[in-house]
Each structure stands twice: as C-alpha cells, then as structure tokens.
Scaffold this motif. Sequence first.
Motif, PDB file in Angstrom:
ATOM      1  N   TRP A  36       0.803  -1.233   0.000  1.00  0.00           N
ATOM      2  CA  TRP A  36       0.000   0.000   0.000  1.00  0.00           C
ATOM      3  C   TRP A  36       0.832   1.277   0.000  1.00  0.00           C
ATOM      4  O   TRP A  36       0.449   2.285   0.580  1.00  0.00           O
ATOM      5  CB  TRP A  36      -1.033   0.000   1.133  1.00  0.00           C
ATOM      6  CG  TRP A  36      -1.798  -1.287   1.198  1.00  0.00           C
ATOM      7  CD1 TRP A  36      -1.748  -2.213   2.204  1.00  0.00           C
ATOM      8  CD2 TRP A  36      -2.686  -1.820   0.199  1.00  0.00           C
ATOM      9  NE1 TRP A  36      -2.552  -3.295   1.891  1.00  0.00           N
ATOM     10  CE2 TRP A  36      -3.139  -3.072   0.672  1.00  0.00           C
ATOM     11  CE3 TRP A  36      -3.144  -1.356  -1.045  1.00  0.00           C
ATOM     12  CZ2 TRP A  36      -4.014  -3.884  -0.060  1.00  0.00           C
ATOM     13  CZ3 TRP A  36      -4.018  -2.173  -1.757  1.00  0.00           C
ATOM     14  CH2 TRP A  36      -4.441  -3.406  -1.256  1.00  0.00           C
ATOM     15  N   HIS A  82     -12.964  -1.875   8.412  1.00  0.00           N
ATOM     16  CA  HIS A  82     -12.030  -1.562   7.326  1.00  0.00           C
ATOM     17  C   HIS A  82     -12.755  -0.979   6.106  1.00  0.00           C
ATOM     18  O   HIS A  82     -12.169  -0.228   5.332  1.00  0.00           O
ATOM     19  CB  HIS A  82     -11.259  -2.823   6.928  1.00  0.00           C
ATOM     20  CG  HIS A  82     -10.138  -2.584   5.966  1.00  0.00           C
ATOM     21  ND1 HIS A  82      -9.274  -1.516   6.067  1.00  0.00           N
ATOM     22  CD2 HIS A  82      -9.747  -3.265   4.860  1.00  0.00           C
ATOM     23  CE1 HIS A  82      -8.409  -1.558   5.076  1.00  0.00           C
ATOM     24  NE2 HIS A  82      -8.674  -2.597   4.327  1.00  0.00           N
ATOM     25  N   SER A 180      -4.097  -8.631   0.807  1.00  0.00           N
ATOM     26  CA  SER A 180      -5.521  -8.315   0.785  1.00  0.00           C
ATOM     27  C   SER A 180      -6.288  -9.504   0.225  1.00  0.00           C
ATOM     28  O   SER A 180      -5.733 -10.317  -0.520  1.00  0.00           O
ATOM     29  CB  SER A 180      -5.780  -7.090  -0.103  1.00  0.00           C
ATOM     30  OG  SER A 180      -7.162  -6.794  -0.142  1.00  0.00           O
ATOM     31  N   LYS A 183      -8.360  -7.486  -5.105  1.00  0.00           N
ATOM     32  CA  LYS A 183      -7.355  -7.043  -6.073  1.00  0.00           C
ATOM     33  C   LYS A 183      -6.737  -5.731  -5.594  1.00  0.00           C
ATOM     34  O   LYS A 183      -7.428  -4.864  -5.044  1.00  0.00           O
ATOM     35  CB  LYS A 183      -8.055  -6.848  -7.427  1.00  0.00           C
ATOM     36  CG  LYS A 183      -7.163  -6.486  -8.586  1.00  0.00           C
ATOM     37  CD  LYS A 183      -8.003  -6.470  -9.880  1.00  0.00           C
ATOM     38  CE  LYS A 183      -7.264  -5.805 -11.029  1.00  0.00           C
ATOM     39  NZ  LYS A 183      -6.138  -6.625 -11.551  1.00  0.00           N
ATOM     40  N   GLU A 184      -5.419  -5.611  -5.814  1.00  0.00           N
ATOM     41  CA  GLU A 184      -4.712  -4.423  -5.317  1.00  0.00           C
ATOM     42  C   GLU A 184      -5.363  -3.130  -5.815  1.00  0.00           C
ATOM     43  O   GLU A 184      -5.633  -2.222  -5.034  1.00  0.00           O
ATOM     44  CB  GLU A 184      -3.239  -4.462  -5.751  1.00  0.00           C
ATOM     45  CG  GLU A 184      -2.458  -3.251  -5.262  1.00  0.00           C
ATOM     46  CD  GLU A 184      -0.996  -3.268  -5.707  1.00  0.00           C
ATOM     47  OE1 GLU A 184      -0.613  -4.102  -6.548  1.00  0.00           O
ATOM     48  OE2 GLU A 184      -0.233  -2.422  -5.190  1.00  0.00           O
ATOM     49  N   ASP A 186      -8.603  -1.991  -7.507  1.00  0.00           N
ATOM     50  CA  ASP A 186      -9.948  -2.391  -7.945  1.00  0.00           C
ATOM     51  C   ASP A 186     -10.912  -1.213  -7.895  1.00  0.00           C
ATOM     52  O   ASP A 186     -12.120  -1.396  -7.816  1.00  0.00           O
ATOM     53  CB  ASP A 186     -10.471  -3.539  -7.081  1.00  0.00           C
ATOM     54  CG  ASP A 186     -10.664  -3.118  -5.630  1.00  0.00           C
ATOM     55  OD1 ASP A 186     -10.255  -1.995  -5.270  1.00  0.00           O
ATOM     56  OD2 ASP A 186     -11.246  -3.894  -4.856  1.00  0.00           O
ATOM     57  N   GLY A 188     -11.661   0.614  -5.546  1.00  0.00           N
ATOM     58  CA  GLY A 188     -12.445   0.639  -4.308  1.00  0.00           C
ATOM     59  C   GLY A 188     -13.645  -0.301  -4.302  1.00  0.00           C
ATOM     60  O   GLY A 188     -14.517  -0.184  -3.440  1.00  0.00           O
ATOM     61  N   LEU A 190     -13.761  -3.625  -3.662  1.00  0.00           N
ATOM     62  CA  LEU A 190     -13.640  -4.468  -2.464  1.00  0.00           C
ATOM     63  C   LEU A 190     -14.697  -5.581  -2.406  1.00  0.00           C
ATOM     64  O   LEU A 190     -15.344  -5.811  -1.383  1.00  0.00           O
ATOM     65  CB  LEU A 190     -13.700  -3.579  -1.209  1.00  0.00           C
ATOM     66  CG  LEU A 190     -12.534  -2.582  -1.148  1.00  0.00           C
ATOM     67  CD1 LEU A 190     -12.885  -1.358  -0.324  1.00  0.00           C
ATOM     68  CD2 LEU A 190     -11.275  -3.239  -0.599  1.00  0.00           C
ATOM     69  N   HIS A 193     -14.082  -8.406   0.286  1.00  0.00           N
ATOM     70  CA  HIS A 193     -14.318  -7.893   1.640  1.00  0.00           C
ATOM     71  C   HIS A 193     -15.832  -7.764   1.887  1.00  0.00           C
ATOM     72  O   HIS A 193     -16.345  -8.167   2.929  1.00  0.00           O
ATOM     73  CB  HIS A 193     -13.694  -6.501   1.818  1.00  0.00           C
ATOM     74  CG  HIS A 193     -12.216  -6.481   2.035  1.00  0.00           C
ATOM     75  ND1 HIS A 193     -11.304  -6.426   1.014  1.00  0.00           N
ATOM     76  CD2 HIS A 193     -11.479  -6.471   3.177  1.00  0.00           C
ATOM     77  CE1 HIS A 193     -10.080  -6.375   1.510  1.00  0.00           C
ATOM     78  NE2 HIS A 193     -10.147  -6.414   2.823  1.00  0.00           N
ATOM     79  N   GLU A 211      -4.694 -10.844   7.469  1.00  0.00           N
ATOM     80  CA  GLU A 211      -3.852 -10.830   6.263  1.00  0.00           C
ATOM     81  C   GLU A 211      -2.378 -10.861   6.653  1.00  0.00           C
ATOM     82  O   GLU A 211      -2.016 -10.536   7.787  1.00  0.00           O
ATOM     83  CB  GLU A 211      -4.188  -9.582   5.432  1.00  0.00           C
ATOM     84  CG  GLU A 211      -5.602  -9.661   4.849  1.00  0.00           C
ATOM     85  CD  GLU A 211      -6.213  -8.330   4.448  1.00  0.00           C
ATOM     86  OE1 GLU A 211      -7.186  -8.341   3.686  1.00  0.00           O
ATOM     87  OE2 GLU A 211      -5.747  -7.267   4.918  1.00  0.00           O
TER      88      GLU A 211
HETATM   89  N1  LIG Z   1      -8.107  -2.159  -3.637  1.00  0.00           N
HETATM   90  C1  LIG Z   1      -8.485  -0.927  -2.988  1.00  0.00           C
HETATM   91  C2  LIG Z   1      -7.495  -0.520  -1.914  1.00  0.00           C
HETATM   92  C3  LIG Z   1      -7.353  -1.512  -0.823  1.00  0.00           C
HETATM   93  O1  LIG Z   1      -7.853  -2.613  -0.918  1.00  0.00           O
HETATM   94  C4  LIG Z   1      -6.566  -1.160   0.368  1.00  0.00           C
HETATM   95  C5  LIG Z   1      -5.972   0.097   0.440  1.00  0.00           C
HETATM   96  C6  LIG Z   1      -5.210   0.444   1.550  1.00  0.00           C
HETATM   97  C7  LIG Z   1      -5.034  -0.458   2.574  1.00  0.00           C
HETATM   98  C8  LIG Z   1      -5.610  -1.711   2.503  1.00  0.00           C
HETATM   99  C9  LIG Z   1      -6.392  -2.061   1.394  1.00  0.00           C
HETATM  100  N2  LIG Z   1      -6.987  -3.294   1.319  1.00  0.00           N
HETATM  101  C10 LIG Z   1      -6.651  -4.267   2.232  1.00  0.00           C
HETATM  102  O2  LIG Z   1      -7.276  -5.257   2.415  1.00  0.00           O
HETATM  103  C11 LIG Z   1      -8.586   0.179  -4.030  1.00  0.00           C
HETATM  104  O3  LIG Z   1      -8.095   0.014  -5.162  1.00  0.00           O
HETATM  105  O4  LIG Z   1      -9.157   1.213  -3.723  1.00  0.00           O
END
Ligand SMILES: N[C@@H](CC(=O)c1ccccc1NC=O)C(=O)O
Length: 248
Positions: A36, A82, A180, A183-184, A186, A188, A190, A193, A211
């Motif tokens: 992140w 979260h 996570s 997807k890194e 996405d 937002g 989620l 989640h 995690e």
């Molecule tokens: N994928 C999300 C960001 C995200 O999942 C996230 C961002 C900061 C810290 C933790 C995150 N997700 C962790 O499970 C996005 O792209 O907005």
Amino acid sequence: MKTTISYKTKEYHIDLSKPLDISIAVSGTKENVNAWYIDAPKISPHTDGDFIGSISAGSSTNFYDIWFNPHSHGTHTECVGHISEVHQSINRNLHQFFFLAEVITIAPSEENGDLVITKNQLKKLLEDKVPKALVIRTMPNSETKLNRQYSNTNPPYILEEAMDYIKELDVEHLLVDLPSVDKEKDDGQLLAHKAFWNFSGEVRLSATITEFIYVKDAIADGSYFLNLQVAPFENDASPSRPVLYKIE
Ligand SMILES: N[C@@H](CC(=O)c1ccccc1NC=O)C(=O)O
C-alpha cells in the motif's frame, strides 16, 4: 502441557507446549514486509531535547517510539470497520480467541492476467468440513513472503464467488498470506471484503479477516485449533498473532 477441548459433539487433544506461530513480525527495517505504497515501519528511541530513550545513549531504559500501519506492515486482523463509514473496532468485535481451524493450500489460478482463488478450488479442498476459521496458504510458499514489497505487484486475491462460498459455510475467521483478499487496484470495489462481511445485508460484525500470515511448509494441511488475538487497539485493524495447535 496437554489439554482436551470439548467442542460440539467431539473431544480434541492439543499440546499447548507446541504452538505453531503463523504471524509475520514487524521490525523497523526496510526489509519488513510492505504493501500500500508507504514507508517501512520505524522503531527508534524517543527523543526530547537532549534526551534519547536508549541505554546505549545514556538513558536508564530503552524507550522506543513505533510508527507503523497495521494494513501495510505485518500480520493484522481486521473487522468490517475496514470498509464501513461507521467506526468499528477489531478490539471490540473479536470476543472469542479459540477456534477450530482448517489449513488449506491453494495455487491461485490465472484469470484475465490475475492470479485468483476460485470457489471450485475451495470446494474441492474443504469437501464436507465446516471450520469456524479457515487458513489459506498460497503457492508458491517461499520465505520471501516474510520480506516482500507488494506495492504495484498485483498479488493474488479471492474471487467474490469464492468469498460468498466462505460466508455460506459460516467461516467466521479467514486468514490469508496475502496483503488483501481483494485485487490491489480495484477502484475501491472491495468485492471479496464486502461478500465476507455480508456488507449489503445483516453485517457479520464478529467476523474477521487476517492478512499477511505466513504458514511455513512444515505445517501440514489439516485441522488445528487456532488461537487468534490482537493487540488491543480500538481501530478497524490491529497487529495480531495467530497461533495453531495441531489436533493430536
Ligand atoms: N483495492 C483498494 C485498496 C485496498 O484494498 C486497500 C488500500 C489500503 C489499505 C488496505 C487495502 N486493502 C486491504 O485489504 C482500491 O483500489 O481502492
């Protein structure tokens, strides 16, 4: 130190003197695991004017400040806080600390250039098991997971259909060795989640996602008891130390 646990209709034997720690520790080094897009954690003597909180610098005690982010820097457990606008604290929502757990190992499959965990993979491995806690180890499982710098690497994640299945099985505590479950990048969404916490229905307040675990190869797939506790921060997520005990 052996004990017998009565749970539902069965008795289980575990040896408390043989804990299997599946956490990744937080250290104030550049090699610390990271995700992140933030700096490495910092652990350094507190300073105030001439005072330096370190015995080697003349202080009576070591007195260190710590800067870190639970989501970025090591094993952490999070609650629905979260992803919710309303504040929810992991420390208030995790009420019990021992769970029957199943450890499974999955090689994520490739879909549209991503590595994903699918419902079919879970179904095959879980068969008729109904654990309260599910521990997912992903393949490959090298020790580089302890130091990996995950930002901008698009790590594997769990598909929404797979997470719906996990929720339907009533798994309350999910543990993964990834940064996570989604997807890194996405935008937002989620999806995983949201599926896990049943975000658009009756929210599963006591359900948790952990995690950045690391399950070394010497720990075989199978049933265990899991002891899961967090450092008592009133925050959506907190550093945690999941410990497994083999059922003997
Ligand atoms: N994928 C999300 C960001 C995200 O999942 C996230 C961002 C900061 C810290 C933790 C995150 N997700 C962790 O499970 C996005 O792209 O907005």
